[in-house]
Design a protein around this motif. Structure first.
Motif, PDB file in Angstrom:
ATOM      1  N   VAL A  98      -3.924   5.614   4.355  1.00 51.15           N
ATOM      2  CA  VAL A  98      -3.604   4.749   3.211  1.00 51.15           C
ATOM      3  C   VAL A  98      -4.233   5.350   1.963  1.00 51.15           C
ATOM      4  O   VAL A  98      -5.369   5.838   2.003  1.00 51.15           O
ATOM      5  CB  VAL A  98      -4.092   3.310   3.445  1.00 51.15           C
ATOM      6  N   LEU A  99      -3.493   5.315   0.869  1.00 47.64           N
ATOM      7  CA  LEU A  99      -3.999   5.844  -0.393  1.00 47.64           C
ATOM      8  C   LEU A  99      -5.113   4.959  -0.927  1.00 47.64           C
ATOM      9  O   LEU A  99      -4.922   3.769  -1.177  1.00 47.64           O
ATOM     10  CB  LEU A  99      -2.863   5.936  -1.411  1.00 47.64           C
ATOM     11  N   ASP A 100      -6.294   5.559  -1.076  1.00 48.94           N
ATOM     12  CA  ASP A 100      -7.422   4.899  -1.731  1.00 48.94           C
ATOM     13  C   ASP A 100      -7.309   5.219  -3.216  1.00 48.94           C
ATOM     14  O   ASP A 100      -7.645   6.319  -3.667  1.00 48.94           O
ATOM     15  CB  ASP A 100      -8.731   5.435  -1.149  1.00 48.94           C
ATOM     16  N   ARG A 101      -6.826   4.285  -3.992  1.00 48.88           N
ATOM     17  CA  ARG A 101      -6.542   4.565  -5.399  1.00 48.88           C
ATOM     18  C   ARG A 101      -7.811   4.795  -6.217  1.00 48.88           C
ATOM     19  O   ARG A 101      -7.762   5.442  -7.259  1.00 48.88           O
ATOM     20  CB  ARG A 101      -5.705   3.423  -5.993  1.00 48.88           C
ATOM     21  N   ARG A 102      -8.934   4.284  -5.751  1.00 46.52           N
ATOM     22  CA  ARG A 102     -10.171   4.507  -6.501  1.00 46.52           C
ATOM     23  C   ARG A 102     -10.604   5.967  -6.455  1.00 46.52           C
ATOM     24  O   ARG A 102     -11.106   6.511  -7.436  1.00 46.52           O
ATOM     25  CB  ARG A 102     -11.273   3.604  -5.947  1.00 46.52           C
ATOM     26  N   SER A 103     -10.404   6.597  -5.301  1.00 43.47           N
ATOM     27  CA  SER A 103     -10.807   8.001  -5.172  1.00 43.47           C
ATOM     28  C   SER A 103      -9.635   8.957  -5.293  1.00 43.47           C
ATOM     29  O   SER A 103      -9.828  10.169  -5.389  1.00 43.47           O
ATOM     30  CB  SER A 103     -11.501   8.222  -3.826  1.00 43.47           C
ATOM     31  N   GLY A 104      -8.394   8.420  -5.278  1.00 44.02           N
ATOM     32  CA  GLY A 104      -7.204   9.264  -5.420  1.00 44.02           C
ATOM     33  C   GLY A 104      -6.921  10.116  -4.201  1.00 44.02           C
ATOM     34  O   GLY A 104      -6.300  11.181  -4.310  1.00 44.02           O
ATOM     35  N   CYS A 105      -7.353   9.651  -3.010  1.00 43.12           N
ATOM     36  CA  CYS A 105      -7.085  10.416  -1.793  1.00 43.12           C
ATOM     37  C   CYS A 105      -6.632   9.469  -0.683  1.00 43.12           C
ATOM     38  O   CYS A 105      -6.838   8.252  -0.750  1.00 43.12           O
ATOM     39  CB  CYS A 105      -8.326  11.192  -1.358  1.00 43.12           C
ATOM     40  N   PHE A 106      -6.003  10.048   0.332  1.00 38.70           N
ATOM     41  CA  PHE A 106      -5.593   9.270   1.500  1.00 38.70           C
ATOM     42  C   PHE A 106      -6.745   9.219   2.501  1.00 38.70           C
ATOM     43  O   PHE A 106      -7.400  10.237   2.771  1.00 38.70           O
ATOM     44  CB  PHE A 106      -4.364   9.895   2.158  1.00 38.70           C
ATOM     45  N   ARG A 107      -6.967   8.032   3.081  1.00 33.26           N
ATOM     46  CA  ARG A 107      -8.002   7.850   4.085  1.00 33.26           C
ATOM     47  C   ARG A 107      -7.398   7.236   5.354  1.00 33.26           C
ATOM     48  O   ARG A 107      -6.442   6.461   5.287  1.00 33.26           O
ATOM     49  CB  ARG A 107      -9.122   6.952   3.550  1.00 33.26           C
TER      50      ARG A 107
ATOM     51  N   GLN B 144       0.865  -1.180   0.000  1.00 29.38           N
ATOM     52  CA  GLN B 144       0.000   0.000   0.000  1.00 29.38           C
ATOM     53  C   GLN B 144       0.899   1.227   0.000  1.00 29.38           C
ATOM     54  O   GLN B 144       2.056   1.154   0.403  1.00 29.38           O
ATOM     55  CB  GLN B 144      -0.899   0.056   1.236  1.00 29.38           C
ATOM     56  N   THR B 145       0.356   2.354  -0.423  1.00 34.77           N
ATOM     57  CA  THR B 145       1.028   3.632  -0.230  1.00 34.77           C
ATOM     58  C   THR B 145       0.431   4.232   1.034  1.00 34.77           C
ATOM     59  O   THR B 145      -0.760   4.567   1.073  1.00 34.77           O
ATOM     60  CB  THR B 145       0.811   4.569  -1.429  1.00 34.77           C
ATOM     61  N   SER B 146       1.243   4.304   2.082  1.00 38.35           N
ATOM     62  CA  SER B 146       0.761   4.731   3.395  1.00 38.35           C
ATOM     63  C   SER B 146       1.454   6.010   3.821  1.00 38.35           C
ATOM     64  O   SER B 146       2.658   6.174   3.603  1.00 38.35           O
ATOM     65  CB  SER B 146       1.003   3.648   4.447  1.00 38.35           C
TER      66      SER B 146
END
Length: 345
Positions: A173-182, A158-160
């Motif tokens: 953690v990067l949510d790649r579907r929305s393009g933001c960190f959550r 993951q990209t954390s």
């Protein structure tokens, strides 16, 4: 993960807390956006343009790879235009003075662990955010305890983004579907139960006696003074080592040793040890040179190196106790292999 709080909402709330906070929040947001671009670049592996090719050495003498240069350029571009009084990077010889009216200064290690790129191991970006002193040219000679925020990004499965704004540690953690960190983990605390230690054991013959004594105690397991068994780990990437400690405890050692060029350690105080120490302490751990608290130190030069021991507080304290042991201190001048250990050479 779509229901988890977003980094930008977290930063918006923080930006209302102090006069420095809006500038800090803007810098963290810019670094987070840069990290998404860096993650995409790294994720292409050998398909990236000369990803593993070396371009020479950086200003501090370390081997420099093409991706080091590209990551530095991405971060600088994303930070450009923000009210930052001074910017420092591992890839820069000297700090770059920017907006002298800016409230903050930023130090970055654009791509920590880049030597691991070729073997597809976790690498990352480290950053430190400081208040601007009266003279921005002295921005990076402040004690580590002056930091307003610090964090690091890991580029792995993951990209954390690990972040402290001075009030605990959160992992996004990067949510790649929305393009933001959550938000993935809030209020992270380092486990007091230490089951793992990380050190490059191949250098044992070069260590000072207190470091050898500590590792020998770990290797002795339940039969030794620690009274429990340890596993040994070594990745060689600071971001990966500290992420592991944050998520499951342990201690990491990169001490000084007798090799030429290693007498003061190898990690850089300003943009490696300071931010990592701030994060570890905010998560309930400790960070030391083996003799003194990392956050009490102020760098005299931008690329100053320092020994580093960090992680579970009990283990860091034990390393410090061993450095204060008069018998071990006296043995520093003894023959190198006079003390027997579990690694017999």
């Amino acid at each position: 993960m779509t229901g988890q709080p977003r980094l930008d909402d977290h930063l918006q709330r923080y930006s209302e807390t102090s006069s420095h906070a809006p500038a800090v929040a803007a810098a963290v947001d810019a670094i987070a956006m840069a990290s998404i671009e860096i993650a995409d670049l790294i994720g292409t592996g050998e398909l990236a343009d000369a990803a593993g090719v070396t371009t020479g050495h950086n200003s501090d003498g370390d081997l420099q790879r093409n991706l080091d240069v590209q990551a530095d350029a991405i971060l600088r571009r994303c930070l450009a235009g923000l009210p930052i009084a001074a910017l420092a990077s591992e890839e820069m010889r000297e700090p770059q003075i920017g907006d002298r009216e800016g409230r903050i200064c930023v130090a970055i290690d654009p791509l920590d662990g880049s030597s691991n790129i070729d073997v597809n191991m976790t690498v990352g970006t480290i950053f430190s955010i400081l208040p601007t002193p009266d003279d921005p040219g002295l921005a990076f000679r402040q004690r580590g305890s002056s930091q307003l925020a610090a964090g690091f990004i890991t580029y792995g499965p993951q990209t954390s983004l690990v972040l402290t704004l001075g009030d605990g540690v959160d992992i996004f953690v990067l949510d790649r579907r929305s393009g933001c960190f959550r938000l993935a983990r809030g209020a992270v605390q380092i486990s007091e139960a230490c089951e793992e230690f990380a050190i490059n054991a191949a250098n044992r013959r070069h260590w000072d006696p207190p470091v050898r004594a500590f590792v020998d105690e770990c290797l002795a397991g339940v039969e030794g003074p620690a009274n429990h068994n340890f596993n040994m780990r070594w990745i060689g990437s600071l971001v990966a080592e500290i992420y592991r400690i944050l998520t499951r405890g342990g201690v990491f050692l990169y001490p000084s040793d007798a090799r030429p060029g290693y007498g003061d350690g190898r990690l850089r105080l300003t943009y490696e040890a300071h931010p990592m120490a701030f994060i570890v302490e905010q998560a309930g751990g400790s960070a030391s040179t083996g003799r003194e608290r990392i956050l009490d130190l102020a760098a005299q030069t931008l690329h100053q190196r320092v020994p580093l021991v960090m992680g579970s507080s009990n283990e860091v304290r034990r390393v410090e106790e061993l450095h204060c042991d008069p018998l071990l201190a006296a043995s520093v001048s003894a023959p190198l292999f006079a003390r027997r250990g579990f690694f017999r050479l």
